[in-house]
Design a protein around this motif. Sequence first.
Motif, mmCIF file in Angstrom:
data_model
loop_
_atom_site.group_PDB
_atom_site.id
_atom_site.type_symbol
_atom_site.label_atom_id
_atom_site.label_comp_id
_atom_site.label_asym_id
_atom_site.label_seq_id
_atom_site.Cartn_x
_atom_site.Cartn_y
_atom_site.Cartn_z
ATOM 1 N N ASP A 9 6.664 4.030 7.448
ATOM 2 C CA ASP A 9 7.121 4.836 6.327
ATOM 3 C C ASP A 9 8.114 3.956 5.575
ATOM 4 O O ASP A 9 8.318 2.802 5.943
ATOM 5 C CB ASP A 9 7.715 6.153 6.830
ATOM 6 C CG ASP A 9 8.972 5.937 7.644
ATOM 7 O OD1 ASP A 9 9.261 4.762 7.961
ATOM 8 O OD2 ASP A 9 9.645 6.924 7.971
ATOM 9 N N PRO A 10 8.714 4.419 4.524
ATOM 10 C CA PRO A 10 9.599 3.543 3.758
ATOM 11 C C PRO A 10 10.654 2.866 4.622
ATOM 12 O O PRO A 10 10.919 1.669 4.457
ATOM 13 C CB PRO A 10 10.233 4.501 2.753
ATOM 14 C CG PRO A 10 9.198 5.535 2.537
ATOM 15 C CD PRO A 10 8.510 5.699 3.846
ATOM 16 N N ARG A 48 0.827 -1.188 0.000
ATOM 17 C CA ARG A 48 0.000 0.000 0.000
ATOM 18 C C ARG A 48 0.875 1.257 0.000
ATOM 19 O O ARG A 48 0.580 2.242 -0.659
ATOM 20 C CB ARG A 48 -0.903 -0.023 1.223
ATOM 21 C CG ARG A 48 -2.249 0.608 0.967
ATOM 22 C CD ARG A 48 -3.241 0.260 2.038
ATOM 23 N NE ARG A 48 -3.751 -1.098 1.906
ATOM 24 C CZ ARG A 48 -4.656 -1.616 2.738
ATOM 25 N NH1 ARG A 48 -5.099 -0.895 3.744
ATOM 26 N NH2 ARG A 48 -5.086 -2.847 2.565
ATOM 27 N N LEU A 49 1.937 1.143 0.734
ATOM 28 C CA LEU A 49 2.879 2.256 0.817
ATOM 29 C C LEU A 49 3.467 2.562 -0.556
ATOM 30 O O LEU A 49 3.629 3.726 -0.943
ATOM 31 C CB LEU A 49 3.998 1.878 1.791
ATOM 32 C CG LEU A 49 4.604 2.951 2.687
ATOM 33 C CD1 LEU A 49 3.519 3.649 3.478
ATOM 34 C CD2 LEU A 49 5.610 2.307 3.603
ATOM 35 N N THR A 50 3.795 1.511 -1.279
ATOM 36 C CA THR A 50 4.438 1.722 -2.579
ATOM 37 C C THR A 50 3.511 2.440 -3.537
ATOM 38 O O THR A 50 3.948 3.086 -4.467
ATOM 39 C CB THR A 50 4.841 0.381 -3.217
ATOM 40 O OG1 THR A 50 3.676 -0.429 -3.343
ATOM 41 C CG2 THR A 50 5.899 -0.313 -2.391
ATOM 42 N N ARG A 51 2.207 2.271 -3.322
ATOM 43 C CA ARG A 51 1.285 2.914 -4.250
ATOM 44 C C ARG A 51 1.062 4.394 -3.948
ATOM 45 O O ARG A 51 0.385 5.080 -4.673
ATOM 46 C CB ARG A 51 -0.054 2.173 -4.209
ATOM 47 C CG ARG A 51 0.023 0.792 -4.848
ATOM 48 C CD ARG A 51 -1.351 0.271 -5.178
ATOM 49 N NE ARG A 51 -2.138 0.023 -3.974
ATOM 50 C CZ ARG A 51 -2.096 -1.121 -3.289
ATOM 51 N NH1 ARG A 51 -1.309 -2.110 -3.695
ATOM 52 N NH2 ARG A 51 -2.836 -1.287 -2.238
ATOM 53 N N MET A 52 1.599 4.828 -2.851
ATOM 54 C CA MET A 52 1.406 6.239 -2.505
ATOM 55 C C MET A 52 2.446 7.092 -3.215
ATOM 56 O O MET A 52 3.487 6.595 -3.628
ATOM 57 C CB MET A 52 1.589 6.429 -1.002
ATOM 58 C CG MET A 52 0.505 5.788 -0.172
ATOM 59 S SD MET A 52 0.894 6.016 1.544
ATOM 60 C CE MET A 52 -0.565 5.349 2.293
ATOM 61 N N PRO A 53 2.162 8.399 -3.307
ATOM 62 C CA PRO A 53 3.168 9.304 -3.869
ATOM 63 C C PRO A 53 4.402 9.295 -2.960
ATOM 64 O O PRO A 53 4.265 9.177 -1.736
ATOM 65 C CB PRO A 53 2.496 10.677 -3.829
ATOM 66 C CG PRO A 53 1.059 10.421 -3.546
ATOM 67 C CD PRO A 53 0.924 9.070 -2.966
ATOM 68 N N ALA A 54 5.519 9.433 -3.574
ATOM 69 C CA ALA A 54 6.780 9.255 -2.851
ATOM 70 C C ALA A 54 6.847 10.096 -1.584
ATOM 71 O O ALA A 54 7.298 9.634 -0.544
ATOM 72 C CB ALA A 54 7.955 9.593 -3.761
ATOM 73 N N ALA A 55 6.376 11.321 -1.649
ATOM 74 C CA ALA A 55 6.552 12.212 -0.509
ATOM 75 C C ALA A 55 5.585 11.895 0.621
ATOM 76 O O ALA A 55 5.765 12.348 1.729
ATOM 77 C CB ALA A 55 6.373 13.664 -0.960
ATOM 78 N N GLU A 56 4.530 11.172 0.308
ATOM 79 C CA GLU A 56 3.508 10.965 1.333
ATOM 80 C C GLU A 56 3.456 9.526 1.817
ATOM 81 O O GLU A 56 2.443 9.064 2.318
ATOM 82 C CB GLU A 56 2.128 11.372 0.794
ATOM 83 C CG GLU A 56 2.009 12.860 0.574
ATOM 84 C CD GLU A 56 0.819 13.196 -0.318
ATOM 85 O OE1 GLU A 56 -0.109 12.375 -0.391
ATOM 86 O OE2 GLU A 56 0.851 14.261 -0.949
ATOM 87 N N ARG A 57 4.537 8.846 1.591
ATOM 88 C CA ARG A 57 4.508 7.437 1.992
ATOM 89 C C ARG A 57 4.576 7.320 3.516
ATOM 90 O O ARG A 57 5.647 7.248 4.091
ATOM 91 C CB ARG A 57 5.679 6.689 1.360
ATOM 92 C CG ARG A 57 5.409 6.337 -0.068
ATOM 93 C CD ARG A 57 6.561 5.606 -0.684
ATOM 94 N NE ARG A 57 6.298 5.448 -2.113
ATOM 95 C CZ ARG A 57 7.225 5.576 -3.033
ATOM 96 N NH1 ARG A 57 8.471 5.857 -2.683
ATOM 97 N NH2 ARG A 57 6.932 5.405 -4.282
ATOM 98 N N PHE A 58 3.409 7.285 4.097
ATOM 99 C CA PHE A 58 3.376 7.275 5.558
ATOM 100 C C PHE A 58 1.986 6.828 5.994
ATOM 101 O O PHE A 58 1.000 7.444 5.635
ATOM 102 C CB PHE A 58 3.646 8.700 6.071
ATOM 103 C CG PHE A 58 3.693 8.781 7.560
ATOM 104 C CD1 PHE A 58 4.856 8.447 8.256
ATOM 105 C CD2 PHE A 58 2.573 9.166 8.279
ATOM 106 C CE1 PHE A 58 4.895 8.528 9.620
ATOM 107 C CE2 PHE A 58 2.616 9.245 9.653
ATOM 108 C CZ PHE A 58 3.783 8.918 10.329
ATOM 109 N N VAL A 59 1.936 5.741 6.716
ATOM 110 C CA VAL A 59 0.653 5.359 7.294
ATOM 111 C C VAL A 59 0.829 5.268 8.799
ATOM 112 O O VAL A 59 1.917 4.980 9.298
ATOM 113 C CB VAL A 59 0.131 4.004 6.753
ATOM 114 C CG1 VAL A 59 -0.237 4.125 5.308
ATOM 115 C CG2 VAL A 59 1.125 2.910 6.995
#
Lengths: 504, 664, 528, 101, 171
Positions: free
Chosen positions: B90-91, B57-68
């Motif tokens: 986060d990544p 799910r993280l990988t599908r987010m925009p690079a700058a907002e990869r954060f759950v």
Amino acid sequence: MNELIVPNLSSQWGALLPYLIVAVGGLLVMVVDSFVRTLKKDHLSYLTMFILICVVIVQIVGRRTDGDLLGGMMITGDFTRFFNYLFAGIGVMTTIFATGLYDREGRYRPEFYPLLLFSILGMMILVAANDLLTIFLGLETMSLATYILVGGVRGNIRSSEAGFKYLILGGFSSAFLLMGMALIYGFAGGTGFADIAHAMKTQNPDVLIVGLGSALMLVGFGFKVAMVPFHMWTPDVYDGAPTYVTGFMATAIKAAAFAILVRFVILMQPQLAFAWYPVLVALTILTMSFGNLVALAQSNIKRMLAWSSVAHAGYLLLGVVTLISPSVGGSDMMMRSQEIGESAGAAILFYLVGYALMNLAAFGIINVMNHKSGEDAVDINRYAGLSRRQPLAAATLGIALLSLAGIPPFVGFMAKFYLFSAVVRAGLIPLAVIGVINSLISVYYYLRVLVVMYMKEPEDTSYHGTELVSVVTSGVLALLVIWLGVMPDAFHRAALVIFRQIHF
Amino acid sequence: MESHATESLLRWIVLVPLLAAAVGGLLNRRLPKQVAGLLACGAVGVSFALSVTVFLRLTRMPAAERFVSDTMGTWIGFGNLQIDLGFTMDPLSGVMALVVTGVGFLIHIYSLGYMAHDEGFGRFFAYMNLFIFAMMTLVLGENMLMLFVGWEGVGLCSYLLIAFWFNDEANAAAGKKAFIVNRIGDFGFLLGIFLIGTTLLPHLAEGEGLFSFRTLQHHAGIMAPVATAICLLLFLGATGKSAQIPLYIWLPDAMAGPTPVSALIHAATMVTAGVYMVARMNFLFVLSPTAMGVVAAVGVVTAIFAATIALTQNDIKKVLAYSTVSQLGYMMLACGVGAFGIAIFHVMTHAFFKALLFLGSGSVIHAMSNEKDMRVMGGLKKKLPITFWTFLIGTLALAGIFPFAGFFSKDEILWKTFSSELGGVLPWALGFLAAGLTAFYMMRLVVLTFFGENRASAEVKSHIHESPATMTMPLVILAVLSLVGGWIGWPHFMGGGAWFEQWLAPVFSSGHGAAAHGAAVHGAAAGEAVHDTMMEWILAGASLAWGLIGLGVGYFVYMKKISIATSLRNLGGGVPYKILLNKYYVDEAYEGTFIRPGYLLSKNVLWKIVDAGLIDGLLVNGSALVVAITGSVLRLFQNGMVRFYAWSFTIGVTVFVLYLSFSG
Amino acid sequence: MSLITDHILTWVTFLPLLGSVLLWTIVRRDSHARIFALVVALADFVLSLHLWFHFDSSRGDDQFVEKVAWLFNGQISYHMGMDGISLVLVMLTTFLGPLVILSTWKAITDRVPEFMAFLLFLQAAMLGTFFARDMLLFYVFWEVMLIPMYFIIGMWGGQRRIYAAVKFFIFTMVGSVFMLVGILYLYFQAGSMNLFDFLEVALGHEAQLWLFAAFFLAFAIKVPVFPLHTWLPDAHVEAPTAGSVVLAAVLLKMGIYGMLRFAMPLFPDGVAFFAPAISILAVIGIIYGALVAMVQPDVKKLVAYSSVSHLGFVVLGLFSLTPLGVAGGIFTMIAHGLSTGALFLLVGVIYERRHTRQISEFGGLAHEMPVFATFFMITTLASVGLPGMAGFIGEFMILFGTFGSETLAHAKLMTILATTGVVLGAIYMLWMYQRVFFGKLANEKNKGLPDLSLREIAVLLPIVIFMFWLGVRPGLILDKVEASVATVLAPLNGGPILTDDPGHHALRAEPEPGQDHPVFIVRDTENQ
Amino acid sequence: MEITLTHYLLLAMTVFLTGMVGFVVRRNAIVMLMCVELMLSSVNIVFAAYSRFHANADGHVFVLMNFAVAAAEAAIGLAILVEIFRRRRTVNVDDLKALME
Amino acid sequence: MEGILFWVFGSMMVFGGLMMVVQRSAVVSAVWLIFAFVSAAGIFALLSAPFLAVMQILVYAGAIMVLFLFVIMMLQGPVLEGDQKLLGRSLWPAVAIPPLAIVVMIVGYVMRNGLTGWGGPAPEGFGSPEHVAGLLLGKYLLAFELISIVLLVAIIGALAVGKDERKLPWK
């Protein structure tokens, strides 16, 4: 030259009645004992108790005609009544404790009852004294009777020795007391308190005559209350006397002596008390410390309590010191200082009662702690494991001792609280600190008895309290110790009222 | 504060192993072994699967907002101190989560076989699950305090697992040592936290979690004045957990635990927590060149220091342990030169191959009836073929041979060290030297273990057999990962995309920013980049060659000319060898300087003299005694003599008279 | 019902006393006595739950107030009240009460009714101490507490029980008698013994110093603060298990409670003057206690010294004068009560079986008693402050609070030194654990020792559950005490770390902007 | 030289102190009792002197009471002493050591 | 005249007291005490207290001292032997210094403050039996009654202590 002043007795019978009852009662007991041969052994004690209870009843229901009696020789009021109740109560307790030991060899002492009553009479008169001569005679009546109570156990050398020591030192101290009285008489030109008070106001007191006179009287009273260095008879006499007499002396005589001491210092204060005030303070400190320190080293429970009574005398003297402390005399602070004096006086009264309760409870148990052979259990180690053999006796003695140590919720704590609060109120904080340090030291030796009773296993189980009546009586006293420790206020307020009557 | 996605799956990544641990731990022996094993592996498996899910799910987010994130409410809330009970991914933590649960899962499977006959089977798996829980808390924790929970939790599990076979006092002691040494590190860590907290607290906005990493990153600038102190304190924690000088001493001893534990905790996951933490706090570290320098220096010194010790050890696991220390030094070096991404990259590859090596050694030990001394091994190549081949792959990876995973990460580290403003030639040279040593001692290990004749007793020999499938399968998987695992970080100069670094880039953006800033200041030109590429090639080649040489020498010495080893041993009268064999006497030095004196001081001075003697004896009982003696002395006045009593009476009167005369 | 709820504090306090009296007088059979005592303690716990659930956390003042004139025309009164700080300590007391009684089921066989009576008596006295808002009442409860504890140690203790009991008694008395003088002094300044009247007395600087010293001495001995601690190991070692548990879990907290409730708010100048010295003593206590604990050959003594160390933290937190440090101190009190109480229970378990507590007698117990070992391990970890368990939260808050304190001199250095206690704590606890539970089962006598019985598990399990629960949800305690801490600290002008920023009104109980003086009490509640 | 009140007082003091010292130095219990009597006697002189000084006879009454009390005290003292003598065959107070620490 | 008599009686009394103290035999001491008491009677006479003087002779020197002598004679033996020595040499200062200090202080005080005179002759009939009796039966009635109690107590006490148990009058 001066005409015969016959006191008008007719209006004073009511106030005199308690004294008459005791005096006549004493004679009655003597007569009954001599002439009624069918008496059972303890009937005398019932009679004695009856007489003392009569005193109480008469005081409760009788008319209160307060004021000077017999031309100013005596003065009665709430103050004297208060002490009369106390003496009667102590007398009843002492009678109960004494009667329990009838069967023991050499302890049957029919003369005990009249002497007890006469001794109490002496105390009552002493407290009510309003004249140096009355003081002297009351004191001597009390003392002479007590000498025999102490020394009159036939066949008991310890008793005789104690009696003699008490007597001869008592005589010695009486000489000083009398010398003091003589000097004060010389200053005032009369022996009545009124004369003295008047002279104090009108004349410039001569330090050596009046100061020395009052100091010597203080010494005389100090002997009775066991003030250091006039205390040295105390342990020996307490030790040698029969235990119930010891209990009586420790409570009643102390109370009587303090009562008159308080009245005396108030009489002398404020103009003169300060002449010897610092010495009194020093002796107070010495009394507290000496008593507690030496008590630490005791293994004989009666001696221990004797030294503890010296220490308690010290605490009470602290109250006396507060009563007359210099700040009290300052004219600008008269209102506040009166309050302080009253609180100190009430504290002394409260203390005396509390002390009587807890000490009687303790002596009540010690009194009946005997071996089968009749040997007294005075060595503390004889109490080992008492809590298993006689839980009630152990608990009673335990409560009494904890109370003496000043641990709440017992009356001993409240008594100390009232006392020290008066001391602090008067600003004598160093004295209060010394006082509490002393009560701290005292904890150790009181605890030692508890340790032995509760935490050690018995070595010799043949020592136990023989008289159930005495034990139960002491138990009731212990309950009073608790009750008065938790709910002291009503009584303290009464003490304040009582004290106010004689104050200023 | 920017909004971010919430993901309630996150908590289950953490909680599932905890639940499994609780169930397994409470039921313990009442649970059949199969069920217990299945429960434990299943839990970690679920955890892994969930991690993958969230990661994807993280990988599908925009690079700058990869954060759950997943917040379970307030943990500590007092005044404006607000610390949440929450998890984030986060990544960076995503990678870590995958590595931990993935490798953990494999090791769990492996343990099924390895621990099959142990009476503490259930307990073992409960501890292991508990460890996964703690490690995931560490990795996914939303704030420093959560991280610290995991941090201590893994320490605890490490303690429990090292002391797993507590029959042997030495194991128990090793466990305790691990915990305590870690605690020393925590001392610094805690102080670091306090310093951060007190610096930050007055500047917080309403509702901001004080120690939340996002908050910290947001307010990093506020902490700049005290950044050096904070970083050094935190780094002290990291040296404990990641076994760096001076707190590395516990790790070799920790080998007392079961081998899967060594693989999981003391190689693949827990020990990298320090590196993770430093990487996590990169935004602070970059603020302090001093701290970075210290990190790099400690890292590189540890790397070479541990490598030298590893040269002489005879215990197979000890060699690997020192190797781990050494590799952790590399990671720290990477952090120290600002290459946080590479450090994490090395964490990952190292997890693969070091787990593999440990598991392989476990397989060997298992086969050799719990013998760990290499001197009585040898010739296992034929009898344990799978173990041998996978082990060899691991060795090559560790030695940094192309194209195994280790090559990419280690090479990158050396390159960054060389090229970074924070690095230089000297650190590079030391790292380079250590790399050669690594290759050498690994080859020594392989040769002593697998080649030549078996030197064990006949009894042991007869029992040698290849491990069951539950054990070999993870070996194979890990071997594959050790081979290909590095490829995701295929560097630019070799035509790759350095995808791994890019993935982590958002986390380390500030770090890169600083590096870029530094480069700009020093006038890094485009032309230099070409030069750099050349340089990179040269260095990569050199390090590959150097690794091969190390391997070759190792093989030659221990296979062909053992006399060389003997003469090396006797070099300088055998003193250097002895020093190395005894690990520079560091343990002894600690024992002599801190532990023993501390113990003696406490016992003889503090307890016996100060406590019992001075306070209790002199002050307490002494004052009581003085009082009692005073009482006894005063008592003597009471001598029974009436005349004396009367005399004291007269004295009292005299005092009154005298006083009155003087006052009047 | 309102008969109970209107006087709930009295009921909670005196119910155990009533039980105690009945045990003295009526209940004479051992088995009956046990059950009776347990029922009374449980009933008390249930009553105290009423307090917990009806407590208004948002208020920092006293609740459930009862006030009846006692002495001196009401200048001294029976004044009971409860704020959050009292609440949590009371809950700890009533919660441990039944557990302690249950733990003595087999351990005490001699004079059981008396023992139970003393335990209940002790509980009553402790509860009264926490509730009392009148200084004399407080002092009475404070002193009364000594009696049952003295007997519990002295009658059911070990070899040197008498020495320990007397030492305990006298040591404690030493401090409290000076406090009594201080109380009396204040009484005449304030004209009442009411705590809230005391708070309004304007004392001179010097008077404050003296009074603070007097009060502090009393409380410091009870805590105990470093050089005054030597009674503690003796008392702990000699006391029977139940006694040790109560001593460690509640009695030691009295000192802290006293500082917090009386010594600190009453004498701000004294605090300011002495805080540096006290914090140094606290730090010494932390380190010293830990080091000495480390070398103890006796498990109980080790735990006793560990208390010295732990309570050093609490004192440090208190004198950081930050709400955080103080709240952390309170939290640590609870956590320490749980963990050390549990440790003593556990030591008691093994002592019941082996009649020794020497570490050298054990080793390898984890084989024979795995459940016991597990409980012990959990408790050990709670004691060393493992994050996720109760101990950590408190320690963290204390250290963090202290670190940020701006009033305490050298706060940072103090914190750094204190934090070493965290390391040392792990050393002595784990080393002890290792020597007792790990290794081979060398001693023959330890073979075949029975593991925990269901009763013993029932005693320990609730405590262990709370160790975790509080570790994860410290809000349980913190929410209750937050407002009260602010109230208590208000006279000291607050801890800067959480309140100095005007932009944030950090504490809910912070005074309203327009108000000059923080409201200590809501008088309405007193004059009901 | 005129004899004044002060003379009598000083005389009384001297006698009193003589008795006091005698009390302290003598071992014989009977003599100690006599010393007390001597001290009382000196007090009597003071009373009488002050009576004369104030010209009122209150002091005389006091002295009379003093006589009686002294007699009573002597009687009891001697009685106890006789009892002690019966047991111990001594009146030396230094031998009375049944009661001491 | 008064002066001479004062000095005579005074020195007799002091001398009698001193001799009582220093004589080792109890009998001799008692005799010296009687001597002192008789001197005291003289002093009383000088002080215009004739009644007291008479009573001093009758009661003190007569009755009380006879009682003493009687007891001394009854006990015989050890009582007559008297003290071996009064006091150890080293203890004398401790005993002597306090009274000496008192003397010094008081004499010093007197020398500073001067003597106190009588302020006039004694009134007519002062100290006569009538005068004293009037007080005794009037103002001091209580004392008069009380002293009977005191004497009664002394009688009971003397009987109770002195008599053998079997011979108590009421048994």
